[in-house]
Enzyme design. Sequence first.
Site, PDB file in Angstrom:
ATOM      1  N   ARG A 100       0.850  -1.200   0.020  1.00 48.42           N
ATOM      2  CA  ARG A 100      -0.067   0.068  -0.194  1.00 48.42           C
ATOM      3  C   ARG A 100       0.856   1.279   0.049  1.00 48.42           C
ATOM      4  O   ARG A 100       1.829   1.265   0.511  1.00 48.42           O
ATOM      5  CB  ARG A 100      -0.889   0.047   1.208  1.00 48.42           C
ATOM      6  CG  ARG A 100      -1.855   1.289   1.144  1.00 48.42           C
ATOM      7  CD  ARG A 100      -2.658   1.069   2.528  1.00 48.42           C
ATOM      8  NE  ARG A 100      -3.623   0.004   2.788  1.00 48.42           N
ATOM      9  CZ  ARG A 100      -4.206  -0.183   3.922  1.00 48.42           C
ATOM     10  NH1 ARG A 100      -4.132   0.432   5.001  1.00 48.42           N
ATOM     11  NH2 ARG A 100      -4.936  -1.332   3.930  1.00 48.42           N
ATOM     12  N   ARG A 107       3.532   7.762  -5.892  1.00 51.04           N
ATOM     13  CA  ARG A 107       3.193   6.464  -6.569  1.00 51.04           C
ATOM     14  C   ARG A 107       4.287   5.696  -6.944  1.00 51.04           C
ATOM     15  O   ARG A 107       4.375   4.555  -7.166  1.00 51.04           O
ATOM     16  CB  ARG A 107       2.148   6.529  -7.725  1.00 51.04           C
ATOM     17  CG  ARG A 107       0.687   6.888  -7.014  1.00 51.04           C
ATOM     18  CD  ARG A 107      -0.230   7.139  -7.899  1.00 51.04           C
ATOM     19  NE  ARG A 107      -1.511   7.362  -7.223  1.00 51.04           N
ATOM     20  CZ  ARG A 107      -2.058   8.377  -7.219  1.00 51.04           C
ATOM     21  NH1 ARG A 107      -1.332   9.630  -7.415  1.00 51.04           N
ATOM     22  NH2 ARG A 107      -3.299   8.835  -6.721  1.00 51.04           N
ATOM     23  N   HIS A 194      -0.948   8.471 -14.125  1.00 50.48           N
ATOM     24  CA  HIS A 194      -1.935   8.391 -12.829  1.00 50.48           C
ATOM     25  C   HIS A 194      -1.233   8.899 -11.858  1.00 50.48           C
ATOM     26  O   HIS A 194      -0.475   7.968 -11.157  1.00 50.48           O
ATOM     27  CB  HIS A 194      -2.665   7.256 -12.446  1.00 50.48           C
ATOM     28  CG  HIS A 194      -3.213   6.918 -11.065  1.00 50.48           C
ATOM     29  ND1 HIS A 194      -4.353   7.872 -11.054  1.00 50.48           N
ATOM     30  CD2 HIS A 194      -3.339   6.397 -10.333  1.00 50.48           C
ATOM     31  CE1 HIS A 194      -4.792   7.508 -10.002  1.00 50.48           C
ATOM     32  NE2 HIS A 194      -4.147   6.581  -9.406  1.00 50.48           N
ATOM     33  N   THR A 249      -7.296   5.019   0.072  1.00 53.43           N
ATOM     34  CA  THR A 249      -8.421   5.294  -0.699  1.00 53.43           C
ATOM     35  C   THR A 249      -9.109   3.892  -1.364  1.00 53.43           C
ATOM     36  O   THR A 249      -8.121   2.971  -1.598  1.00 53.43           O
ATOM     37  CB  THR A 249      -8.005   6.202  -1.938  1.00 53.43           C
ATOM     38  OG1 THR A 249      -7.032   5.366  -2.791  1.00 53.43           O
ATOM     39  CG2 THR A 249      -7.336   7.354  -1.526  1.00 53.43           C
TER      40      THR A 249
END
Length: 334
Positions: A100, A107, A194, A249
């Site tokens: 995670r 990211r 992203h 999230t």
Amino acid sequence: MASVLQKLITPLFSGPLEPPRNKVTVVGVGQVGMACAVSVLLRELADELALVDVVEDKLKGEMMDLQHGSLFLKTPKIVSGKDYSVTANSRIVVVTAGVRQQEGESRLNLVQRNVNIFKHIIPQIVKYSPNCILIVVSNPVDVLTYVTWKLSGLPKHRVIGSGTNLDSARFRYLMAERLGIHPSSFNGWILGEHGDSSVPVWSGANVAGVSLQKLNPDIGKDTDRENWKETHKKVVDSAYEVIRLKGYTNWAIGLSVADLTESIMKNLNRVHPVSTMVKGMYGISDEVYLSLPCVLNSAGVGSVVNMTLTVDEVSQLKKSADMLWHIQRDLRDL
């Protein structure tokens, strides 16, 4: 003496049934994986749902919890297992497994930690479902979609990253809030990576065909007195903000993945900003996965819409590609 079952039911057919036609597998039953699973179930997209994870007790518990809700669902079979044989004959496999993202962590910093996990997962998926379409959700999603494509040996149109489908949804929500309309009535796209280097297509932002850039030529620029650029900054920061507040999230990405699943399952030919192989497009020469407007149907990515972008938007897209390639080129054992 006949049993209750024998007295109650008279069988007319006893042969083997056809395998499921719309089976969905979710790999990883963490917060994101279960949000994807529940969203798929509630939209009645699967005739069988399979869950896979390495933590057996949690896996069994999640399966049982969903099975106990079968009365309220229209998915006749929910199964789980540590062994990938349980995923056999999947039409769509959603990959959410991986470590995670932590608060404040980019990211892209996640990449090496997740690559090694994928080396074990992807070959097993393809072994049991060689005709499946893979939707990669794990972050950093663009790099891991590339990794999945390399490890799977599948054609590029059947390996899709969830990409900026969620970024675009956040953008449409935030812009619509400011304009006082519903998110579906604002048309706007976030392309590229992203994450931190995503590209807002201000040149295409419109409401009912009315271009916002024509109303405000400086929209999205530093010179914009209304500071619309702040909206894109909020899109980029929003995941980090949610993680800071609740630790992770999950709901929005779950809904986003179900949306992609529906377009594929129902052969809708809807256009979504998802991560696809972009080599040869917009002057990008490297093998990288980035989000572009893709037509999703039963084949996966059926085609890509050639969006008219400004010189600056193309430049930002190339910058995204360069940054991802800089990471990918150092990956080993692919």
